[in-house]
Design a protein around this motif. Sequence first.
Motif, PDB file in Angstrom:
ATOM      1  N   HIS A  56      54.758  42.332  48.873  1.00 19.75           N
ATOM      2  CA  HIS A  56      54.794  43.722  48.401  1.00 19.75           C
ATOM      3  C   HIS A  56      55.811  43.934  47.282  1.00 19.75           C
ATOM      4  O   HIS A  56      55.721  44.901  46.526  1.00 19.75           O
ATOM      5  CB  HIS A  56      55.114  44.661  49.576  1.00 19.75           C
ATOM      6  N   ASP A  57      56.767  43.022  47.163  1.00 19.79           N
ATOM      7  CA  ASP A  57      57.804  43.180  46.144  1.00 19.79           C
ATOM      8  C   ASP A  57      57.486  42.406  44.862  1.00 19.79           C
ATOM      9  O   ASP A  57      58.286  42.393  43.925  1.00 19.79           O
ATOM     10  CB  ASP A  57      59.156  42.736  46.686  1.00 19.79           C
ATOM     11  N   ALA A  58      56.323  41.760  44.789  1.00 18.96           N
ATOM     12  CA  ALA A  58      55.937  41.032  43.578  1.00 18.96           C
ATOM     13  C   ALA A  58      55.392  42.002  42.537  1.00 18.96           C
ATOM     14  O   ALA A  58      54.816  43.041  42.872  1.00 18.96           O
ATOM     15  CB  ALA A  58      54.892  39.969  43.903  1.00 18.96           C
ATOM     16  N   ARG A  59      55.528  41.642  41.278  1.00 23.44           N
ATOM     17  CA  ARG A  59      55.096  42.528  40.197  1.00 23.44           C
ATOM     18  C   ARG A  59      53.585  42.477  39.990  1.00 23.44           C
ATOM     19  O   ARG A  59      52.965  43.489  39.673  1.00 23.44           O
ATOM     20  CB  ARG A  59      55.820  42.155  38.906  1.00 23.44           C
ATOM     21  N   HIS A  60      52.970  41.314  40.148  1.00 28.08           N
ATOM     22  CA  HIS A  60      51.552  41.166  39.856  1.00 28.08           C
ATOM     23  C   HIS A  60      50.849  40.387  40.964  1.00 28.08           C
ATOM     24  O   HIS A  60      51.406  39.452  41.535  1.00 28.08           O
ATOM     25  CB  HIS A  60      51.340  40.413  38.530  1.00 28.08           C
ATOM     26  N   HIS A  61      49.603  40.799  41.236  1.00 28.58           N
ATOM     27  CA  HIS A  61      48.724  40.096  42.181  1.00 28.58           C
ATOM     28  C   HIS A  61      47.376  39.924  41.463  1.00 28.58           C
ATOM     29  O   HIS A  61      46.427  40.679  41.693  1.00 28.58           O
ATOM     30  CB  HIS A  61      48.542  40.889  43.473  1.00 28.58           C
ATOM     31  N   CYS A  62      47.313  38.960  40.570  1.00 26.92           N
ATOM     32  CA  CYS A  62      46.126  38.759  39.733  1.00 26.92           C
ATOM     33  C   CYS A  62      45.074  37.972  40.517  1.00 26.92           C
ATOM     34  O   CYS A  62      45.405  37.159  41.377  1.00 26.92           O
ATOM     35  CB  CYS A  62      46.499  38.028  38.457  1.00 26.92           C
ATOM     36  N   SER A  63      43.799  38.209  40.213  1.00 29.64           N
ATOM     37  CA  SER A  63      42.757  37.624  41.050  1.00 29.64           C
ATOM     38  C   SER A  63      41.531  37.225  40.244  1.00 29.64           C
ATOM     39  O   SER A  63      41.279  37.731  39.146  1.00 29.64           O
ATOM     40  CB  SER A  63      42.344  38.609  42.148  1.00 29.64           C
ATOM     41  N   ALA A  64      40.758  36.318  40.845  1.00 27.95           N
ATOM     42  CA  ALA A  64      39.473  35.898  40.292  1.00 27.95           C
ATOM     43  C   ALA A  64      38.656  35.312  41.428  1.00 27.95           C
ATOM     44  O   ALA A  64      39.209  34.726  42.364  1.00 27.95           O
ATOM     45  CB  ALA A  64      39.655  34.869  39.186  1.00 27.95           C
ATOM     46  N   PHE A  65      37.356  35.508  41.356  1.00 28.23           N
ATOM     47  CA  PHE A  65      36.504  34.869  42.361  1.00 28.23           C
ATOM     48  C   PHE A  65      35.130  34.581  41.785  1.00 28.23           C
ATOM     49  O   PHE A  65      34.661  35.238  40.857  1.00 28.23           O
ATOM     50  CB  PHE A  65      36.393  35.712  43.638  1.00 28.23           C
ATOM     51  N   VAL A  66      34.485  33.552  42.347  1.00 27.45           N
ATOM     52  CA  VAL A  66      33.116  33.181  42.011  1.00 27.45           C
ATOM     53  C   VAL A  66      32.368  32.995  43.324  1.00 27.45           C
ATOM     54  O   VAL A  66      32.853  32.317  44.237  1.00 27.45           O
ATOM     55  CB  VAL A  66      33.078  31.905  41.131  1.00 27.45           C
ATOM     56  N   LEU A  67      31.192  33.642  43.422  1.00 22.87           N
ATOM     57  CA  LEU A  67      30.473  33.696  44.699  1.00 22.87           C
ATOM     58  C   LEU A  67      28.999  33.355  44.519  1.00 22.87           C
ATOM     59  O   LEU A  67      28.404  33.593  43.466  1.00 22.87           O
ATOM     60  CB  LEU A  67      30.573  35.101  45.303  1.00 22.87           C
ATOM     61  N   GLY A  68      28.419  32.827  45.599  1.00 22.17           N
ATOM     62  CA  GLY A  68      26.984  32.585  45.656  1.00 22.17           C
ATOM     63  C   GLY A  68      26.591  31.175  45.255  1.00 22.17           C
ATOM     64  O   GLY A  68      27.254  30.561  44.415  1.00 22.17           O
ATOM     65  N   PRO A  69      25.505  30.648  45.821  1.00 20.30           N
ATOM     66  CA  PRO A  69      25.040  29.307  45.460  1.00 20.30           C
ATOM     67  C   PRO A  69      24.791  29.151  43.963  1.00 20.30           C
ATOM     68  O   PRO A  69      25.006  28.079  43.398  1.00 20.30           O
ATOM     69  CB  PRO A  69      23.740  29.156  46.263  1.00 20.30           C
ATOM     70  N   ASP A  70      24.330  30.226  43.322  1.00 21.45           N
ATOM     71  CA  ASP A  70      24.069  30.193  41.885  1.00 21.45           C
ATOM     72  C   ASP A  70      25.271  30.649  41.059  1.00 21.45           C
ATOM     73  O   ASP A  70      25.156  30.772  39.831  1.00 21.45           O
ATOM     74  CB  ASP A  70      22.857  31.078  41.545  1.00 21.45           C
ATOM     75  N   ARG A  71      26.367  30.973  41.737  1.00 23.78           N
ATOM     76  CA  ARG A  71      27.598  31.426  41.065  1.00 23.78           C
ATOM     77  C   ARG A  71      27.332  32.653  40.195  1.00 23.78           C
ATOM     78  O   ARG A  71      27.892  32.815  39.122  1.00 23.78           O
ATOM     79  CB  ARG A  71      28.210  30.299  40.226  1.00 23.78           C
ATOM     80  N   ASP A  72      26.472  33.539  40.690  1.00 21.36           N
ATOM     81  CA  ASP A  72      26.058  34.693  39.892  1.00 21.36           C
ATOM     82  C   ASP A  72      26.989  35.890  40.026  1.00 21.36           C
ATOM     83  O   ASP A  72      26.820  36.889  39.317  1.00 21.36           O
ATOM     84  CB  ASP A  72      24.625  35.110  40.238  1.00 21.36           C
ATOM     85  N   VAL A  73      27.983  35.821  40.919  1.00 19.92           N
ATOM     86  CA  VAL A  73      28.986  36.885  41.041  1.00 19.92           C
ATOM     87  C   VAL A  73      30.330  36.314  40.608  1.00 19.92           C
ATOM     88  O   VAL A  73      30.868  35.415  41.260  1.00 19.92           O
ATOM     89  CB  VAL A  73      29.065  37.424  42.482  1.00 19.92           C
ATOM     90  N   GLN A  74      30.852  36.826  39.503  1.00 19.50           N
ATOM     91  CA  GLN A  74      32.130  36.358  38.967  1.00 19.50           C
ATOM     92  C   GLN A  74      32.947  37.563  38.533  1.00 19.50           C
ATOM     93  O   GLN A  74      32.458  38.391  37.757  1.00 19.50           O
ATOM     94  CB  GLN A  74      31.926  35.405  37.785  1.00 19.50           C
TER      95      GLN A  74
END
Length: 229
Positions: A56-74
């Motif tokens: 909770h005291d960190a300045r940034h919580h950056c994120s990325a994800f890739v989902l699905g067998p075809d990787r169609d959600v990024q």
Amino acid sequence: MQEQESRTTAYTTLAAGTDFRHEIELKRSRFITVLRRTATEEAAKDLVSGLRREFHDARHHCSAFVLGPDRDVQRSNDDGEPSGTAGTPMLEALVKRETTPGVTDLSDVSAVVVRYFGGILLGAGGLVRAYSESVSAALERAPLVRRCRLRICESSVPHAAAGRLENDLRAAGFVMAETGYGAQDTILRLAIPDEPADIAAATDRVLSLTAGKATLRPGGTEWIDVPLP
């Protein structure tokens, strides 16, 4: 209109279980990468929410994800870092990760990088390198598996014979799915490539190992985790 089923039959993902964490430090800034296997956007967002509470005291919580067998959600999020310097390089580290030489098929993976600012500005280029390297370094150490869509074939055998048959099948290189149990029999479930020749070969092996007393009944297909060679 009904959504078409993916034609993809295999991809690489994180081994199921606990989160994988790795930390690097650059010019006094700490970059804590957390990787988690996630099948849905909701699960990916839950990871970010949980880490916001934990760090909770960190300045940034950056994120990325890739989902699905075809990787169609990024998706990616810079979370307050200059636009394009955090989420995008993190996503590229996931999408361009070679799981085997020349193959980029990593999916169902979320990455969050928690940054504690160390007081020294890194600049746009420095941030891109830091977030990319942080995720890449974590992936180098993370346990990976193949996620394969396989035909499930069942064989019912007496309880007393099931353990030995299962061991023999595993020793022969077959992938076993979750075992079932009936009143009289144990139901062994083999996960087999969905090809007639593979199913026929498995059937012959079961017949041979049981002296013709058991056979295989092909069923539906399921996504099964297979250890990497």
